[in-house]
Design a protein around this motif. Structure first.
Motif, PDB file in Angstrom:
ATOM      1  N   ALA A 289       0.860  -1.178   0.000  1.00 48.42           N
ATOM      2  CA  ALA A 289       0.000   0.000   0.000  1.00 48.42           C
ATOM      3  C   ALA A 289       0.902   1.235   0.000  1.00 48.42           C
ATOM      4  O   ALA A 289       2.123   1.135   0.210  1.00 48.42           O
ATOM      5  CB  ALA A 289      -0.911  -0.006   1.222  1.00 48.42           C
TER       6      ALA A 289
ATOM      7  N   ARG B 115      -5.687   7.775   8.821  1.00 55.40           N
ATOM      8  CA  ARG B 115      -5.350   7.753   7.403  1.00 55.40           C
ATOM      9  C   ARG B 115      -4.343   6.652   7.095  1.00 55.40           C
ATOM     10  O   ARG B 115      -4.395   6.021   6.025  1.00 55.40           O
ATOM     11  CB  ARG B 115      -4.818   9.123   6.976  1.00 55.40           C
TER      12      ARG B 115
ATOM     13  N   HIS C 151       1.168   5.479   1.371  1.00 58.56           N
ATOM     14  CA  HIS C 151       0.629   6.519   2.249  1.00 58.56           C
ATOM     15  C   HIS C 151       1.372   7.817   1.980  1.00 58.56           C
ATOM     16  O   HIS C 151       2.612   7.855   1.990  1.00 58.56           O
ATOM     17  CB  HIS C 151       0.782   6.111   3.721  1.00 58.56           C
ATOM     18  N   GLU C 152       0.624   8.886   1.745  1.00 65.10           N
ATOM     19  CA  GLU C 152       1.224  10.176   1.417  1.00 65.10           C
ATOM     20  C   GLU C 152       1.949  10.767   2.621  1.00 65.10           C
ATOM     21  O   GLU C 152       1.530  10.587   3.775  1.00 65.10           O
ATOM     22  CB  GLU C 152       0.138  11.149   0.938  1.00 65.10           C
TER      23      GLU C 152
ATOM     24  N   ASP D 257      -5.169   3.683   4.487  1.00 70.09           N
ATOM     25  CA  ASP D 257      -4.317   3.454   3.321  1.00 70.09           C
ATOM     26  C   ASP D 257      -3.740   2.042   3.311  1.00 70.09           C
ATOM     27  O   ASP D 257      -3.602   1.433   2.246  1.00 70.09           O
ATOM     28  CB  ASP D 257      -3.183   4.479   3.285  1.00 70.09           C
TER      29      ASP D 257
END
Length: 252
Positions: free
Chosen positions: A138, A154, A140-141, A158
């Motif tokens: 995955a 979040r 994640h920003e 994510d």
């Protein structure tokens, strides 16, 4: 350092030994980042307690007894002379609390992992190792240094049902139902990132793209309980034997 073996349950001690081994292995493979980044594991039992590294120790110094038991807020459960980086537990607490199966969470800042996390395409399916790791990843920003507890929701969203993550512009993360599973996943992810950095250093134009359908085939070949058993029953004991030959003090 006081030996805690006789002061904790056999199940907790076993988890401590495995997590201490993971710290030593991370140092052995050159994946550590001074005293920064964290590896954590859930303490067996009904309490939501976790084991994490003392903030002031190098990974090569961590032992089963030096690991600190903390609660969901990153605060020590027992009296300890060690420092705990509560902010560093933000990422780990998110995954542990959001995923019941996440018994262990590993997070690294290696140069290769950071490099791939900063590439717009992420991990490319151009090596066998990448194909083994890629289907379970995955993204994640990046939101800055992980001190904001609101980021935890979040992170969990994510990650979803995946067991590995590239934290954009930051590093790598894996989780698993055991320390062994999380570590072996990290091994493949880090090796895939390292290979990608070397591969792209030779130029993008000359890359050979695997035939259509091969990545999906590798996903099937590298998924399922049989692969997990190999990690737990074969690869992890071999890694522990390697550590024992070098320095068995991690078990104290």
């Amino acid at each position: 350092m006081e030996n805690l073996q006789d002061k904790v349950s056999p199940e907790e001690w076993s988890r401590r030994v495995d997590l201490a081994a993971a710290f030593r292995l991370v140092a052995l493979y050159g994946w550590d980042d001074l005293i920064f980044t964290h590896l954590s594991a859930r303490v067996p039992g009904p309490e939501h307690h976790f084991l994490i590294n003392p903030y002031q120790l190098m990974f090569e110094e961590v032992t089963a007894s030096s690991l600190v038991k903390i609660d969901m807020d990153g605060q020590p459960v027992d009296d300890t002379a060690h420092i705990v980086n509560a902010a560093g537990f933000t990422i780990h607490s998110a995954i542990h609390m959001g995923r019941e199966d996440a018994q262990a969470v590993l997070h690294l800042h290696t140069p290769h992992g950071q490099a791939v996390s900063a590439m717009s395409e992420g991990l490319l399916p151009h090596t066998q190792t990448a194909m083994i790791a890629r289907h379970d990843i995955a993204y994640h920003e990046y939101e800055g240094i992980a001190t904001d507890l609101e980021e935890r929701e979040r992170l969990v969203a994510d990650l979803g049902s995946k067991n590995a993550m590239l934290l954009r512009n930051h590093g790598t993360l894996t989780c698993g139902d055991s320390v062994a599973a999380a570590f072996v996943r990290m091994y493949f992810l880090e090796r895939a990132c390292e290979a990608q950095v070397h591969m792209l250093a030779a130029g993008r134009n000359g890359l050979h793209t695997p035939p259509q359908g091969v990545a999906e085939k590798v996903e099937q070949q590298s998924s399922g309980p049989g692969v997990a058993m190999i990690s737990q029953m074969l690869a992890w004991p071999a890694l522990l034997r390697k550590l024992d030959r070098i320095d068995p003090a991690y078990k104290t």
